[in-house]
Scaffold this motif. Structure first.
Motif, PDB file in Angstrom:
ATOM      1  N   LEU A 104       0.898  -1.286   0.142  1.00 22.14           N
ATOM      2  CA  LEU A 104       0.020   0.118  -0.114  1.00 22.14           C
ATOM      3  C   LEU A 104       0.876   1.202   0.031  1.00 22.14           C
ATOM      4  N   ILE A 105       0.362   2.324  -0.746  1.00 17.36           N
ATOM      5  CA  ILE A 105       1.113   3.394  -0.753  1.00 17.36           C
ATOM      6  C   ILE A 105      -0.091   4.693  -0.593  1.00 17.36           C
ATOM      7  N   GLY A 106       0.422   5.885  -0.476  1.00 23.93           N
ATOM      8  CA  GLY A 106      -0.437   7.130  -0.422  1.00 23.93           C
ATOM      9  C   GLY A 106      -1.774   6.841   0.435  1.00 23.93           C
ATOM     10  N   SER A 107      -2.921   6.924   0.011  1.00 21.96           N
ATOM     11  CA  SER A 107      -4.134   6.778   0.534  1.00 21.96           C
ATOM     12  C   SER A 107      -4.460   5.378   0.949  1.00 21.96           C
ATOM     13  N   GLY A 108      -3.472   4.527   0.802  1.00 20.45           N
ATOM     14  CA  GLY A 108      -3.889   2.962   0.870  1.00 20.45           C
ATOM     15  C   GLY A 108      -4.082   2.709   2.671  1.00 20.45           C
ATOM     16  N   ARG A 109      -4.970   1.812   2.676  1.00 20.96           N
ATOM     17  CA  ARG A 109      -5.301   1.425   4.078  1.00 20.96           C
ATOM     18  C   ARG A 109      -5.691   0.147   4.390  1.00 20.96           C
ATOM     19  N   LEU A 110      -5.247  -0.274   5.606  1.00 24.06           N
ATOM     20  CA  LEU A 110      -5.538  -1.657   6.003  1.00 24.06           C
ATOM     21  C   LEU A 110      -6.261  -1.465   7.587  1.00 24.06           C
ATOM     22  N   ILE A 111      -7.070  -2.282   7.520  1.00 23.42           N
ATOM     23  CA  ILE A 111      -8.079  -2.319   8.823  1.00 23.42           C
ATOM     24  C   ILE A 111      -7.935  -3.810   9.251  1.00 23.42           C
TER      25      ILE A 111
ATOM     26  N   GLY B  82     -15.350   5.454   9.625  1.00 26.89           N
ATOM     27  CA  GLY B  82     -15.716   6.440   8.609  1.00 26.89           C
ATOM     28  C   GLY B  82     -15.344   5.829   7.194  1.00 26.89           C
ATOM     29  N   VAL B  83     -15.268   4.505   7.016  1.00 30.79           N
ATOM     30  CA  VAL B  83     -15.170   3.786   5.985  1.00 30.79           C
ATOM     31  C   VAL B  83     -16.220   3.387   5.293  1.00 30.79           C
ATOM     32  N   GLY B  84     -16.507   3.593   3.988  1.00 30.27           N
ATOM     33  CA  GLY B  84     -17.577   3.105   3.250  1.00 30.27           C
ATOM     34  C   GLY B  84     -17.151   1.611   2.576  1.00 30.27           C
ATOM     35  N   LEU B  85     -17.070   1.783   1.295  1.00 31.82           N
ATOM     36  CA  LEU B  85     -16.676   0.437   0.443  1.00 31.82           C
ATOM     37  C   LEU B  85     -15.118   0.143   0.485  1.00 31.82           C
ATOM     38  N   VAL B  86     -15.050  -1.201   0.475  1.00 28.70           N
ATOM     39  CA  VAL B  86     -13.516  -1.428   0.606  1.00 28.70           C
ATOM     40  C   VAL B  86     -13.171  -2.269  -0.602  1.00 28.70           C
ATOM     41  N   ASP B  87     -11.660  -2.387  -0.844  1.00 33.66           N
ATOM     42  CA  ASP B  87     -11.373  -3.071  -2.166  1.00 33.66           C
ATOM     43  C   ASP B  87     -10.895  -4.492  -1.885  1.00 33.66           C
TER      44      ASP B  87
END
Length: 314
Positions: free
Chosen positions: A43-50, A91-96
């Motif tokens: 992941l880079i930039g706005s990439g996010r892991l939950i 505050g997360v909507g759809l995920v990839d």
């Protein structure tokens, strides 16, 4: 004790997630963060892991493992059945992408105090993945009726000697409280013919699986969560699920098939009138299995199956 868990089908899972560097991904069974570490690396930039896990030991280990990526990682102690609530709270909507590795971790099996393993004789009967939960293996063994014990050992353990095992447990607890893995092992062994035990592996394996599934509500949680998780995916987002026994695999296979083709019209109808639209497509017509090389270094991967579904938003 260090939290160790060899991530099953790590490369196959990462490959099938089709990771977008600036996408958002959820690991619903974080464990020791083996899969999550490989996701976060990409992941880079706005990439996010939950990361979500109900085990405190896993949360501690994963937090340390992922500290390099702390700025783009959120770790939450919860059950993945509450994934949508967790995402809403962040505050997360759809995920990839979503990952579930449904296996019991090597740490949980090897930490004798957790009571997951039948290979130790003096461990307390526990088996709770979330140790704040009220129901433990000791409760099930000592308070469930003979019929209830028979049902779970038959249905969740798929043990042909379920009736006899349940009977032996009830008879034994009339004499004394069953509180250790050793006591339970002896009772189960006495209920299964010795000639069968010589060729069928450890006699307690199926009963332990059944009790663990019962107290952690594993099949119920999986069954009730899949549709909601699929609906939380972005277009072309994928959900990858690794199962470890036939009961889980059947649930995943059926849910993926239903989401691909939800139509309930009679087969002889010329056009669909039920209005139920496909949510996506099954990527794995047959499950992906571990390679021989993986099995040589991790025998616990033997029963693992990976299934993948891709969301299509019309």
């Amino acid at each position: 004790m260090e939290f160790k868990h060899i991530s099953v089908m790590l490369n196959e899972t990462i490959e099938n997630l089709n990771i977008r560097p600036e996408g958002t991904y959820v690991d619903g069974t974080l464990g020791g963060a083996g899969h999550s570490y490989e996701i976060a690396k990409r992941l880079i930039g706005s990439g996010r892991l939950i990361g979500i896990d109900q085990d405190e030991d896993a949360i501690r280990a994963a937090t340390k493992r992922l500290e390099t990526f702390a700025k783009r990682t959120a770790i939450v102690k919860d059950n993945y059945r509450n994934m949508c609530d967790v995402l809403d709270g962040l505050g997360v909507g759809l995920v990839d992408g979503i990952l579930l590795d449904l296996g019991v971790s090597s740490f949980q099996l090897d930490a004798s105090k957790r009571g997951f393993s039948y290979s130790t004789n003096d461990a307390p009967l526990d088996m709770r993945m979330d140790r704040s939960a009220k129901l433990s293996a000791k409760d099930v063994v000592n308070t469930y009726s003979e019929m209830e014990l028979y049902r779970i050992i038959r249905d969740y353990g798929e043990d042909r000697f379920a009736k006899n095992i349940a009977k032996h447990i009830v008879n034994a607890r009339k004499q004394t409280v069953i509180s250790t893995t050793g006591q339970l092992n002896e009772i189960i062994s006495a209920a299964i013919p010795k000639k069968i035990q010589k060729t069928s592996g450890h006699p307690s394996k199926r009963t332990y699986q059944a009790i663990r599934i019962e107290i952690n509500k594993e099949l119920e949680v999986l069954r009730d969560s899949l549709d909601d998780m699929i609906m939380r995916l972005n277009d072309k987002g994928r959900i990858c699920i690794i199962t470890f026994h036939s009961l889980e695999d059947r649930i995943v296979k059926a849910a993926f098939k239903k989401n691909e083709n939800p139509c309930t019209c009679p087969p002889d109808f010329p056009v669909c009138i039920c209005g139920k639209e496909s949510k996506g497509k099954v990527i794995t017509r047959k499950p992906i299995l571990p390679t021989d090389d993986e099995l040589n270094v991790n025998s616990r991967a033997k029963s693992a199956k990976l299934r993948v579904f891709e969301r299509n938003i019309h």
